[in-house]
Design an enzyme around this catalytic site. Sequence first.
Site, PDB file in Angstrom:
ATOM      1  N   SER A 555       0.843  -1.202   0.000  1.00 21.54           N
ATOM      2  CA  SER A 555       0.000   0.000   0.000  1.00 21.54           C
ATOM      3  C   SER A 555       0.872   1.244   0.000  1.00 21.54           C
ATOM      4  O   SER A 555       2.014   1.205   0.484  1.00 21.54           O
ATOM      5  CB  SER A 555      -0.883   0.021   1.251  1.00 21.54           C
ATOM      6  OG  SER A 555      -1.546   1.262   1.359  1.00 21.54           O
ATOM      7  N   TYR A 568      -2.991  -0.718  10.456  1.00 17.73           N
ATOM      8  CA  TYR A 568      -2.986  -1.042   9.028  1.00 17.73           C
ATOM      9  C   TYR A 568      -1.648  -0.682   8.384  1.00 17.73           C
ATOM     10  O   TYR A 568      -1.009  -1.505   7.725  1.00 17.73           O
ATOM     11  CB  TYR A 568      -4.138  -0.299   8.334  1.00 17.73           C
ATOM     12  CG  TYR A 568      -4.213  -0.522   6.837  1.00 17.73           C
ATOM     13  CD1 TYR A 568      -4.783  -1.681   6.318  1.00 17.73           C
ATOM     14  CD2 TYR A 568      -3.702   0.416   5.943  1.00 17.73           C
ATOM     15  CE1 TYR A 568      -4.857  -1.891   4.950  1.00 17.73           C
ATOM     16  CE2 TYR A 568      -3.770   0.216   4.566  1.00 17.73           C
ATOM     17  CZ  TYR A 568      -4.348  -0.938   4.078  1.00 17.73           C
ATOM     18  OH  TYR A 568      -4.407  -1.147   2.719  1.00 17.73           O
TER      19      TYR A 568
HETATM   20  N1  LIG Z   1      -8.525  -0.452  -1.924  1.00 21.47           N
HETATM   21  C1  LIG Z   1      -7.453   0.294  -1.748  1.00 21.47           C
HETATM   22  O1  LIG Z   1      -7.476   1.499  -1.919  1.00 21.47           O
HETATM   23  C2  LIG Z   1      -6.187  -0.304  -1.330  1.00 21.47           C
HETATM   24  C3  LIG Z   1      -5.086   0.532  -1.215  1.00 21.47           C
HETATM   25  C4  LIG Z   1      -3.874  -0.022  -0.833  1.00 21.47           C
HETATM   26  C5  LIG Z   1      -3.778  -1.354  -0.579  1.00 21.47           C
HETATM   27  N2  LIG Z   1      -4.878  -2.150  -0.696  1.00 21.47           N
HETATM   28  C6  LIG Z   1      -4.713  -3.566  -0.395  1.00 21.47           C
HETATM   29  O2  LIG Z   1      -5.208  -4.333  -1.463  1.00 21.47           O
HETATM   30  C7  LIG Z   1      -5.675  -5.566  -0.964  1.00 21.47           C
HETATM   31  C8  LIG Z   1      -7.070  -5.811  -1.495  1.00 21.47           C
HETATM   32  O3  LIG Z   1      -7.923  -4.811  -1.072  1.00 21.47           O
HETATM   33  P1  LIG Z   1      -9.352  -4.536  -1.720  1.00 21.47           P
HETATM   34  O4  LIG Z   1      -9.536  -3.082  -1.636  1.00 21.47           O
HETATM   35  O5  LIG Z   1      -9.459  -5.188  -3.012  1.00 21.47           O
HETATM   36  O6  LIG Z   1     -10.290  -5.223  -0.609  1.00 21.47           O
HETATM   37  P2  LIG Z   1     -11.540  -6.194  -0.692  1.00 21.47           P
HETATM   38  O7  LIG Z   1     -12.178  -6.160   0.647  1.00 21.47           O
HETATM   39  O8  LIG Z   1     -12.379  -5.852  -1.870  1.00 21.47           O
HETATM   40  O9  LIG Z   1     -10.891  -7.603  -0.912  1.00 21.47           O
HETATM   41  C9  LIG Z   1     -10.163  -8.217   0.115  1.00 21.47           C
HETATM   42  C10 LIG Z   1     -10.461  -9.697   0.100  1.00 21.47           C
HETATM   43  O10 LIG Z   1      -9.629 -10.325   1.056  1.00 21.47           O
HETATM   44  C11 LIG Z   1     -10.381 -11.322   1.699  1.00 21.47           C
HETATM   45  N3  LIG Z   1      -9.850 -11.627   3.012  1.00 21.47           N
HETATM   46  C12 LIG Z   1      -9.919 -10.899   4.137  1.00 21.47           C
HETATM   47  N4  LIG Z   1      -9.359 -11.547   5.163  1.00 21.47           N
HETATM   48  C13 LIG Z   1      -8.915 -12.726   4.681  1.00 21.47           C
HETATM   49  C14 LIG Z   1      -8.271 -13.836   5.255  1.00 21.47           C
HETATM   50  N5  LIG Z   1      -7.966 -13.876   6.564  1.00 21.47           N
HETATM   51  N6  LIG Z   1      -7.958 -14.867   4.456  1.00 21.47           N
HETATM   52  C15 LIG Z   1      -8.293 -14.843   3.165  1.00 21.47           C
HETATM   53  N7  LIG Z   1      -8.908 -13.834   2.557  1.00 21.47           N
HETATM   54  C16 LIG Z   1      -9.223 -12.775   3.320  1.00 21.47           C
HETATM   55  C17 LIG Z   1     -11.775 -10.771   1.772  1.00 21.47           C
HETATM   56  O11 LIG Z   1     -12.728 -11.802   1.922  1.00 21.47           O
HETATM   57  C18 LIG Z   1     -11.894 -10.045   0.451  1.00 21.47           C
HETATM   58  O12 LIG Z   1     -12.472 -10.844  -0.545  1.00 21.47           O
HETATM   59  C19 LIG Z   1      -5.572  -5.479   0.548  1.00 21.47           C
HETATM   60  O13 LIG Z   1      -4.376  -6.090   0.977  1.00 21.47           O
HETATM   61  C20 LIG Z   1      -5.521  -4.007   0.778  1.00 21.47           C
HETATM   62  O14 LIG Z   1      -4.901  -3.681   1.996  1.00 21.47           O
HETATM   63  C21 LIG Z   1      -6.080  -1.646  -1.067  1.00 21.47           C
END
Ligand SMILES: NC(=O)c1ccc[n+]([C@@H]2O[C@H](COP(=O)([O-])OP(=O)(O)OC[C@H]3O[C@@H](n4cnc5c(N)ncnc54)[C@H](O)[C@@H]3O)[C@@H](O)[C@H]2O)c1
Length: 678
Positions: A555, A568
């Site tokens: 991130s 986080y």
């Molecule tokens: N959305 C953003 O702006 C953003 C920015 C920086 C980083 N990220 C990172 O990107 C990744 C995906 O985020 P997203 O926005 O697509 O979120 P999202 O919630 O749409 O998807 C995350 C998925 O991870 C799964 N998950 C959660 N805990 C879990 C576990 N213990 N075991 C297996 N699966 C698990 C959830 O069920 C979900 O389907 C994350 O690591 C997040 O921190 C997102």
Amino acid sequence: MTNPAVSDLIARSNRLGADPKNTNYAGGNTSAKGSETDPVTGESIDLLWVKGSGGDLGTLTEGGLAVLRLDRMRALVDVYPGVDREDEMVAAFDYCLHGKGGAAPSIDTAMHGLVDAAHVDHLHPDSGIAIATAADGEALTKQIFGDTVVWVPWRRPGFQLGLDIAAIKMANPQAIGCILGGHGITAWGDTSEAAEANSLRIIETASAYIATNARPEPFGPALDGYAALPAAERRAKAAALAPTLRAIASRDRRMVGHYTDSPAVLDFLAAAEHPRLAALGTSCPDHFLRTKVKPLVLDLPATATVEEALARLGELHESYRADYQAYYDRHATPESPAIRGADPLVILVPGVGMFSYGKDKQTARVAGEFYLNAINVMRGAEGLSRYAPIDESEKFRIEYWALEEAKLQRLPKPKPLATRIALVTGAASGIGRATAVKLAAEGACVVIADLDGAKAAAAAAAIGSSDVAIGVTADVTDEAAVQAAVDAAVLAFGGLDLVVNNAGLSLSKSLLETTVADWDLQHDVMARGSFLVSKAAAKVLIEQKLGGDIVYISSKNSIFAGPNNIAYSATKADQAHQVRLLAAELGQHGVKVNGVNPDGVVRGSGIFAGGWGAKRAAVYGVPEEELGAYYAQRTLLKREVLPEHCANAVFALCGPDMTHTTGLHIPVDAGVAAAFLR
Ligand SMILES: NC(=O)c1ccc[n+]([C@@H]2O[C@H](COP(=O)([O-])OP(=O)(O)OC[C@H]3O[C@@H](n4cnc5c(N)ncnc54)[C@H](O)[C@@H]3O)[C@@H](O)[C@H]2O)c1
Ligand SMILES: [Zn+2]
């Protein structure tokens, strides 16, 4: 309007092809002759519709038929230069096509056109091939069928075989078809119904004869220690062996794998005669390209440990390669295509099952299905007589046939991630899901691992069949669940090449609000979860000796100290450093480890929808629905970041272009100066 002869032909082909007892996958072909008005002369002309090259009878449509002018096709007999140059006739078929001609005519076109019957079926049924490959197949044919089915000695498919069968039909007006030695069956009829009934009669009569007359234990008595392991133990051993088996199958060319522990395979491997029979090789000519002439068989009992099995497999691999090279050298002529790699495509492990390999999952799976056909054929042939497939030199003439080589050369260029197997955690939603979609679109097989198993399965189904994507339930915080997900990937596709640590969740809290439970949850899913996934996956990558990629979806917050974000951002910084640590550690194994730093991906993200968005919006003082636009405005490019942009970065890191980059993070944030890497 579709000619009734064509609709009957399609319906008959689909019925015959729907039952695996009638023909193997993509094996066999069918035809019909009929007349139509020539649009050029207005006169009636006789046409031949015949299944073209490629495709399967079970799903044949009109587009899969070649359409030839029967008079011109049959006139080829007058210019036929003889069996030594029979391959030239395939190109000549192009001059017999009617209209646009439809699908490319296959090598079997001559048989269909030259045989004097309106409807002809050529099939590869296990029961028929059992008779065709029995040492006394000719006598058996007489005994089983009298004079209604005629024996045709082995000959490589082509124009001459068509002439032979046509002559046999002429000389035996009472016959309904023939057994083609070492190959399959051909049946005919004046109507589509008659042809179908005759095909089924040959198949079912052969099958019933085998059932009543075969001796017990056609594969010999049970071998001590070779019985199938109990199901759970069998799968665990399969998963433990799979990475090394894939290394064996992939030394010359990376392969995707398929595993089956079907009872037919386990029974074969548990019986005394399996080593002799496996060495005799597969039976049906169109199998050799997919199965190679023979499998590699582990010559240790089911009770051997994984370590013993791995050590012995290494030795067997070397001798398999030497044997294959010797086979090529014995038979190759200066005109032969170059050797296509000396690794086995089918590996048999007593007590555990069969591993088959190919350029994609479907090819690997079909190679396994073909070997199952071979086992059925061997059971029938050994039950009645002795299994005696065609000579090695003839096998070579099929495997390295110039016409087959030309087909291989015409295949489209593989996609950039073809043969790569990816596992994406948290891929049921958001960035992970977009990544899985992208990797699959670029040719990878994809395993979608997520806490939410139903959503994972749905996301996989939206990508395609289980030959392309599967969903598995996995909590990345749980070591055993992570191992089970990696095992599932390895058993589904043969191995693993590309791992994306994406699973995550986000709590927006200040230091004083953050509970120990909050802290632990964030660290368990992200720092610990990606550590566990990387650890289980790296073991596979190292054993496969094929390199690989691990990508962390880290991130912007791994570098940038945003407000109310202690748990986080701290665990994201941990993940970011795992990238550098593992890049340093795994480089010696050819494994690249890189990261993607997204920011502000609101659309499609479960994190944002699940409360984080509302909190961030409150922190920044904007309405939640404007959060995406707010994030866009604070970027240098003023663009909103979508899950697909992050997915594109993952592909860039592990695609064909960035082969020399490891330990890198790519920001996908539309430009945030405060998070520049330095
Ligand atoms: N959305 C953003 O702006 C953003 C920015 C920086 C980083 N990220 C990172 O990107 C990744 C995906 O985020 P997203 O926005 O697509 O979120 P999202 O919630 O749409 O998807 C995350 C998925 O991870 C799964 N998950 C959660 N805990 C879990 C576990 N213990 N075991 C297996 N699966 C698990 C959830 O069920 C979900 O389907 C994350 O690591 C997040 O921190 C997102
Ligand atoms: Zn055939």
